[in-house]
Design an enzyme around this catalytic site. Sequence first.
Site, mmCIF file in Angstrom:
data_model
loop_
_atom_site.group_PDB
_atom_site.id
_atom_site.type_symbol
_atom_site.label_atom_id
_atom_site.label_comp_id
_atom_site.label_asym_id
_atom_site.label_seq_id
_atom_site.Cartn_x
_atom_site.Cartn_y
_atom_site.Cartn_z
ATOM 1 N N HIS A 1 4.543 4.403 22.348
ATOM 2 C CA HIS A 1 3.411 3.590 22.169
ATOM 3 C C HIS A 1 3.552 3.407 23.200
ATOM 4 C CE1 HIS A 1 3.242 4.371 18.283
ATOM 5 N NE2 HIS A 1 3.393 3.194 17.563
ATOM 6 N N CYS B 1 -2.714 1.873 7.664
ATOM 7 C CA CYS B 1 -2.056 1.663 7.038
ATOM 8 C C CYS B 1 -1.835 0.538 7.040
ATOM 9 C CB CYS B 1 -0.464 1.366 7.878
ATOM 10 S SG CYS B 1 0.326 3.106 7.004
ATOM 11 N N CYS C 1 3.012 -6.495 16.234
ATOM 12 C CA CYS C 1 2.788 -5.775 17.051
ATOM 13 C C CYS C 1 1.385 -5.928 17.946
ATOM 14 C CB CYS C 1 2.921 -4.119 17.029
ATOM 15 S SG CYS C 1 4.820 -3.562 16.665
ATOM 16 N N GLU D 1 1.075 -1.044 0.330
ATOM 17 C CA GLU D 1 0.189 -0.296 0.208
ATOM 18 C C GLU D 1 0.934 1.394 0.142
ATOM 19 O OE1 GLU D 1 -2.012 -0.800 3.455
ATOM 20 O OE2 GLU D 1 -3.735 -1.372 2.628
ATOM 21 N N CYS E 1 2.798 7.883 1.977
ATOM 22 C CA CYS E 1 3.287 7.468 3.382
ATOM 23 C C CYS E 1 3.900 6.121 2.546
ATOM 24 C CB CYS E 1 1.887 6.780 4.227
ATOM 25 S SG CYS E 1 2.365 5.601 4.884
ATOM 26 N N GLY F 1 5.806 -2.557 7.276
ATOM 27 C CA GLY F 1 6.641 -3.152 7.509
ATOM 28 C C GLY F 1 7.839 -2.192 8.317
ATOM 29 N N GLU F 2 8.595 -2.866 8.788
ATOM 30 C CA GLU F 2 9.386 -1.705 10.344
ATOM 31 C C GLU F 2 10.963 -1.602 8.562
ATOM 32 O OE1 GLU F 2 10.449 -0.331 12.774
ATOM 33 O OE2 GLU F 2 11.897 -0.266 11.584
ATOM 34 N N CYS G 1 5.033 -7.877 8.187
ATOM 35 C CA CYS G 1 6.126 -7.446 8.465
ATOM 36 C C CYS G 1 6.197 -8.671 10.189
ATOM 37 C CB CYS G 1 6.003 -6.163 9.903
ATOM 38 S SG CYS G 1 6.756 -5.217 11.544
ATOM 39 N N CYS H 1 -1.419 -4.246 15.813
ATOM 40 C CA CYS H 1 -1.306 -4.640 14.680
ATOM 41 C C CYS H 1 -1.797 -5.558 13.696
ATOM 42 C CB CYS H 1 -0.137 -3.667 14.173
ATOM 43 S SG CYS H 1 0.804 -3.652 12.385
HETATM 44 S S1 SF4 Z 1 4.006 -2.440 10.922
HETATM 45 FE FE1 SF4 Z 1 5.193 -1.573 12.276
HETATM 46 S S2 SF4 Z 1 3.403 -1.564 14.184
HETATM 47 FE FE2 SF4 Z 1 2.715 -3.385 12.737
HETATM 48 S S3 SF4 Z 1 3.753 -4.997 13.606
HETATM 49 FE FE3 SF4 Z 1 5.781 -4.138 12.409
HETATM 50 S S4 SF4 Z 1 6.561 -3.041 13.811
HETATM 51 FE FE4 SF4 Z 1 4.998 -3.090 14.639
#
Ligand code: SF4
Length: 381
Positions: free
Chosen positions: A238, A355, A128, A96, A117, A181-182, A124, A131
């Site tokens: 967070h 997202c 978290c 996205e 963005c 993603g990270e 990911c 998420c």
């Molecule tokens: S995208 Fe960001 S918020 Fe979502 S699980 Fe991965 S690190 Fe965590």
Amino acid sequence: MRFTPNKKGLIGETLEEFTADLEQAKFPKYRAKQVFDWVFKKKVHSIEEMLNLPVDLKLWLSENYEINPTKVVLDKRSNDITQKFLVQLGDQSLIETVLIRAPQVGVGQSDSRKTVCLSIQVGCAYGCKFCASGLLGFKRNLLASEVIAQFMHMAEMDSKDSVNAEKRSVPFDNIVFMGMGEPLANYDALVRVLKILNAPWGLNIGARRITVSTSGLAPQIEQLADEGIGIRLAISLHGATNEVRNKIMPINKKYPLEVLIPAAEAFHKKLGRMLTLEYILIDGINDGLDQARELAKIAHRLHAHVNCIPYNKVEGLEWKRPSINRQNKFVKVLKKERVSVTIRREKGHSINAACGQLKLKTDLALAQSESQPSNPFNSPQ
Ligand code: SF4
């Protein structure tokens, strides 16, 4: 999983690497700059359009490269002027890209400030708890060309769309790595993308317009500071204590606050950039006033701005957004402690613009119709 396409994406190459490739193929190195001008300045769609190149070079390029290895398969615009692209990659994975248009004080147009963005991974691995990417996890890292492709698609759409396009030297006010993603877990591609975005031979975008958001990979934060690219850094905090953070962000067990905060501090000192602490307010989880007071201490230590974001409900997850009253009380504590803070009433509800949610729903729908496993991801980072 690693993805190796048949042809390299030109938009993911650095000038240095591409020049070396050209020289190895016995073409003069000045041609590299000409090719990059067609790609990044004139933004052509095909190698055929590169008019000042000889036929043998065009042939070599066509055999080894493509310009943009992705395509937009869905373009959704919400009422509150948030726009989202679902982008299909060479291996059919979906990612996205979101464009957020917001008013800019003094300019007088409702959509005068634009933030794009970008996603950096398919899914990911960091899980978290708030998420949806945690639902099915990580598929693969994006290639640099697949990240730049998202920017190019959005910029092209925006130039056709915007009455102000011709007045802008760059299409967007801000570029943020806050999609799927990270970013720091795809470190090499990220650094390459930052160079391409920033370089005069590339997209020539000022580093201070670019924000990388991380859930807290402390070693890579310090490594990124050493790259010397003056981007902005946002930490997805967070939770202001290890106790709360451990409950919702597994990364905190690896890099707890006593490791993360010094790394962020080092970044700030090296690059002199103001940091941002992102703080999603989740009802009953991290929105207590004790957390606000701890958050204020961290913000002071890092000279950081705090961006509070009331949680955007994700289907399939239990978390809720706090009441306006609770949100306001939290922010009031921060203000009383003289912290620079904003609360973001996020845009895009009508197209699921937190997202990942568009992909989540699209994947679920595709899975239902094709009876295949889906890959719903969500990354509110
Ligand atoms: S995208 Fe960001 S918020 Fe979502 S699980 Fe991965 S690190 Fe965590």
